[in-house]
Write an enzyme that holds these catalytic residues in place. Structure first.
Site, PDB file in Angstrom:
ATOM      1  N   ASP A 128       0.872  -1.293   0.067  1.00 33.21           N
ATOM      2  CA  ASP A 128       0.009   0.146   0.205  1.00 33.21           C
ATOM      3  C   ASP A 128       0.920   1.096   0.136  1.00 33.21           C
ATOM      4  OD1 ASP A 128      -2.198   1.522   0.190  1.00 33.21           O
ATOM      5  OD2 ASP A 128      -2.429   1.621   2.192  1.00 33.21           O
ATOM      6  N   GLU A 153       2.646   4.891  -4.104  1.00 31.71           N
ATOM      7  CA  GLU A 153       2.725   5.741  -5.081  1.00 31.71           C
ATOM      8  C   GLU A 153       3.916   6.520  -5.315  1.00 31.71           C
ATOM      9  OE1 GLU A 153       0.069   5.672  -2.829  1.00 31.71           O
ATOM     10  OE2 GLU A 153      -0.948   4.540  -4.264  1.00 31.71           O
ATOM     11  N   ASP A 204      -8.508   3.537  -2.756  1.00 30.22           N
ATOM     12  CA  ASP A 204      -9.834   3.675  -1.937  1.00 30.22           C
ATOM     13  C   ASP A 204     -10.889   4.319  -2.898  1.00 30.22           C
ATOM     14  OD1 ASP A 204      -7.963   3.285   0.131  1.00 30.22           O
ATOM     15  OD2 ASP A 204      -7.606   5.053   0.682  1.00 30.22           O
TER      16      ASP A 204
HETATM   17  C1  GLC Z   1      -4.893   3.219   2.659  1.00 32.06           C
HETATM   18  C2  GLC Z   1      -5.373   2.041   1.805  1.00 32.06           C
HETATM   19  C3  GLC Z   1      -6.449   1.328   2.586  1.00 32.06           C
HETATM   20  C4  GLC Z   1      -5.908   1.106   3.927  1.00 32.06           C
HETATM   21  C5  GLC Z   1      -5.653   2.392   4.763  1.00 32.06           C
HETATM   22  C6  GLC Z   1      -4.723   2.033   6.008  1.00 32.06           C
HETATM   23  O1  GLC Z   1      -5.968   4.329   2.552  1.00 32.06           O
HETATM   24  O2  GLC Z   1      -5.911   2.454   0.477  1.00 32.06           O
HETATM   25  O3  GLC Z   1      -6.937   0.302   1.883  1.00 32.06           O
HETATM   26  O4  GLC Z   1      -6.885   0.340   4.642  1.00 32.06           O
HETATM   27  O5  GLC Z   1      -4.360   3.101   3.771  1.00 32.06           O
HETATM   28  O6  GLC Z   1      -3.722   1.358   6.064  1.00 32.06           O
END
Ligand code: GLC
Length: 749
Positions: free
Chosen positions: A401, A404, A479
């Site tokens: 995650d 980017e 998201d």
């Molecule tokens: C980011 C991710 C999401 C995750 C959050 C906390 O927003 O895209 O899926 O739950 O971080 O880690």
């Protein structure tokens, strides 16, 4: 530098940097056409793929990491006349006009498939390639919101974390600078081709928005190099594109099961309780996720010793109950003196630096953090070593995650573009590597798992990636929001991702941000059955979204959707075999199957799930009747067996607990006809549901877990339904790599 959500909104700027033809010659496989100010290089590859590189005279083309494996072919025939240089290929000829420098691609009967509108241009560092806007549709472009057909739209690529996106947002989490053009050739036929722009800088695609006669694409920097990929169909182009950029591996079978996530299950007790609830209620589930709160102070590759005591023991317990556990992994490494991962990376000099040579520090969940330099081999090896130690606790997959990369404490919300990467190509600025960062991180996750668990398939999921990233990781679309708009948006988005080489894709079912409600949850779970990855996820402080979180009625529908998913697992796995073999996605736009049907050029409210299933989910609140378009042929409602003549629009009632699924005549659908709580709970025979009409499928079978299939350990059956009415079906084992042959149960519908 721009704020992460701002776009360059590039307008076409003509400027020709090469002129005055001098000569051409062939060097190895490449035709080099030399002009006073630069050169055009044309290289032919297998499958009629053509690479075009335009640069300064002494410039050498350097591929990005997207390019995988494509063989150059023996030099084609070349002819020169007064006006043109023509390179003759098997299926497509390339014509370069010596005066104007324009390039065209021609069919063997001399028709134009694709042609430049203006000659290639360069303004400061910005580059432009422009083409005539003569297609009825443009598909692909990776992860984009909005309509399926992108004709008339402007898009940009700069990996960006934007949870509040809508149908007009040009920047999202991933960069896949690839599209397919559909150009009418005759009344009945189209030309199909793909263009892959191999450039990792921030790139832009204007598909006729600024000037209806012209499309253009380009980038903020880097080289002008693109691949022209002609094909007989959209599928053919997608397949060839996946020769160029690679395919996914066969997924572990358990990843096709239902997956439950939440930001966050914040203690061992809570996670185990979720697991027990699934089992107690007999609702199938294969995988649970640990989001950031499992970590000690958000330090990557640690467990919180108080909230998640004895993680090995916890993982063992969950494994015994048939669950796999996937943990989130962010790239930011917390700066903390006693933290070994941070210190090891520092010692080995593995972090991204600023232009003054100091470490780049950015704020993320863990507070002030440093960022691994995934462009560098040594840094990747170090990261993998850390990761292997962590995974060896018993972790089943890695959820990559924030790559980017997203950061919180500057106005750009990402790493500043002048940061430096010590890449294996030499030192490069972040603006060149930005769009590749997530892909290289996800590559580490795959490699670390495979190096550690010899001969076990890995599972990795990533938010940011680049073209070719399908080789390393599955993706989710970042998201989204618990809104009907976002539910609808996911369909064209997944279709275009499939066209862009990414088959192993999911969206947060139920929506991530905001509170879901009962009806939306029901509709989203119904759609979830038919997402390549069926993962329910929701954000902290929002309403919970486990199947039992809304009402008895919603729970029943969710359970039904999940059970239907497990029923279709053999069918889905077989479709993944196509993704692995030919790059054909599981989730497809209808235009991929019916390219000559103008009714499906821009359809977003229905899609194909594999070859034989047409899914028409409900996408609007209170909708109890749905308009459905069925293309040519006979179709059957999967649940009622009602017969429909294709080439027709229908308005069909659909109750809250129903989703519309149509099966094409002659289909053979392999299913599990027994309830299971998770993959591998027991041996279940495969039943073939044989629909009226004639049909044929290839059925693929392997152990679902190891990499032995890569060494030939699989079976392939050709199953032919000769006449379903007289129950005449032939099953031939056409390749035998496993000890045993499968016994199928036949069920005529
Ligand atoms: C980011 C991710 C999401 C995750 C959050 C906390 O927003 O895209 O899926 O739950 O971080 O880690």
């Amino acid at each position: 530098m721009l704020n992460h959500k701002e776009t360059l909104n590039v307008k076409y700027e003509p400027s020709y940097f090469i002129s005055n033809y001098q000569k051409y010659f062939l060097e190895e496989n490449t035709v080099k056409v030399i002009f006073s100010g630069g050169k055009i290089e044309i290289t032919y590859f297998e499958k009629d793929i053509i690479k075009i590189f335009i640069g300064e005279k002494d410039e050498t083309s350097i591929d990005t990491n997207a390019i995988h494996n494509c063989l150059k072919i023996i030099p084609p025939t070349i002819k020169e006349d007064e006006k043109n240089i023509i390179i003759y290929g098997d299926a497509v000829d390339t014509l370069i006009e010596k005066n104007s420098l324009k390039i065209s691609f021609l069919s063997k009967d001399g028709k134009i498939i694709n042609q430049d509108y203006n000659p290639v241009g360069k303004k400061d560092k910005k580059i432009f390639v422009s083409k005539a806007n003569d297609c009825t549709a443009y598909y692909g472009f990776g992860e984009k919101s909005g309509s399926l057909n992108k004709k008339g739209q402007y898009m940009e690529n700069f990996n960006t974390d934007d949870p509040a996106h809508d149908d007009n947002t040009p920047l999202l989490y991933k960069t896949i600078p690839f599209y397919i053009g559909v150009k009418p050739a005759t009344m009945k036929n189209n030309y199909y081709y793909g263009i892959y722009f191999d450039n990792s800088y921030r790139s832009y695609f204007d598909m006729g928005k600024e000037n209806r006669e012209r499309i253009f694409f380009g980038a903020e920097g880097g080289q002008i190099q693109y691949y022209f990929i002609p094909g007989n169909t959209i599928k053919d182009v997608v397949s060839k594109y996946s020769i160029l950029t690679g395919v996914m591996d066969m997924p572990p079978l358990w990843t096709l099961g239902y997956q439950q996530c939440r930001y966050s299950y914040s203690s061992r007790g809570e996670l185990e309780n979720i697991a027990d609830t699934f089992r107690k209620k007999n609702i199938p589930c294969d995988c649970l996720y640990c989001d950031i709160h499992y970590m000690d102070s958000f330090k990557v590759m640690t467990f919180d010793g108080i909230k998640f005591p004895a993680p090995e023991d916890m993982l063992k317990n969950l494994h015994e109950k048939g669950f796999k556990v996937v943990t989130i992994l962010d790239p930011g490494v917390k700066i903390e003196e006693e933290y070994s991962t941070y210190l090891n990376g520092l010692k080995e000099d593995c972090y991204v630096k600023k232009s003054d040579g100091e470490l780049y520090v950015g704020e993320v969940w863990a507070g002030k953090s440093v960022f691994p330099d995934f462009s560098n081999y040594k840094a990747r090896e170090w990261w993998k070593k850390e990761l292997k130690d962590f995974i060896s606790l018993g972790i089943d997959g890695i959820w990559n995650d924030m790559n980017e990369p997203a950061v919180f404490d500057n106005e750009y919300k990402t790493m500043p573009e002048e940061c430096l990467h010590n890449s294996n190509k030499g030192t490069i600025e972040h603006k060149e590597f930005h769009n590749l960062y997530g892909m290289e991180m996800s590559r580490c996750s795959k490699e670390a798992q495979e190096e550690l668990k010899e001969n076990i398939r890995s599972f990795s999921m990533t938010r940011a990636t680049f073209a070719g990233g399908q080789r390393y990781s599955s993706i989710w679309t970042g998201d989204n929001q618990s809104t009907w708009e976002h539910l609808r948006m996911s369909i064209p988005m997944n279709c275009n991702l499939g066209i862009s080489g990414f088959s192993f894709v999911g969206n947060d079912v139920g929506g991530f941000g905001g509170n879901c409600n009962e009806e939306l949850f029901i509709r989203w779970m119904q759609l979830g059955t038919f997402l390549p990855i069926f993962r329910n996820h929701s954000a902290i402080y929002t309403r919970r979204q486990e199947p039992w979180s809304f009402s008895k009625r919603a729970e029943k529908v969710a359970e039904k959707a999940i059970n239907l998913r497990y029923r279709f697992i053999p069918y889905i796995y077989n479709m993944y075999y196509k993704s692995y073999k030919e790059g054909i996605p599981v989730f497809r736009p209808m235009v991929m199957e019916y390219p000559d049907d103008i009714n499906v050029l821009d359809i977003y409210s229905q899609f194909m799930f594999g070859d034989n299933m047409l899914i028409a989910p409900v996408l609007y609140e209170n909708e109890r009747q749905k308009n459905v378009y069925l293309p040519e042929g006979i179709w059957y409602n999967y649940f009622t067996n009602e017969k429909f003549e294709g080439n027709n629009f229908y308005n069909i009632p659909v109750a809250l607990d129903e989703i519309l699924v149509f099966i094409k005549e002659g289909s053979i659908i392999p299913i599990f006809d027994e309830h299971i709580n998770y993959i591998g709970e027991k041996d279940v025979p495969v039943t073939l549901e044989i629909f009226k009409g004639k049909g044929k499928i290839l059925y693929y079978e392997d152990d679902g877990i190891s990499l032995n299939y890569k060494r030939g350990e699989y079976n392939l059956y050709e199953i032919k339904s000769i006449n379903a009415e007289t129950q005449n079906t032939n099953i031939n084992l056409i390749y035998k790599g496993l000890k045993n042959k499968k016994e199928f149960i036949l069920k005529y519908k």
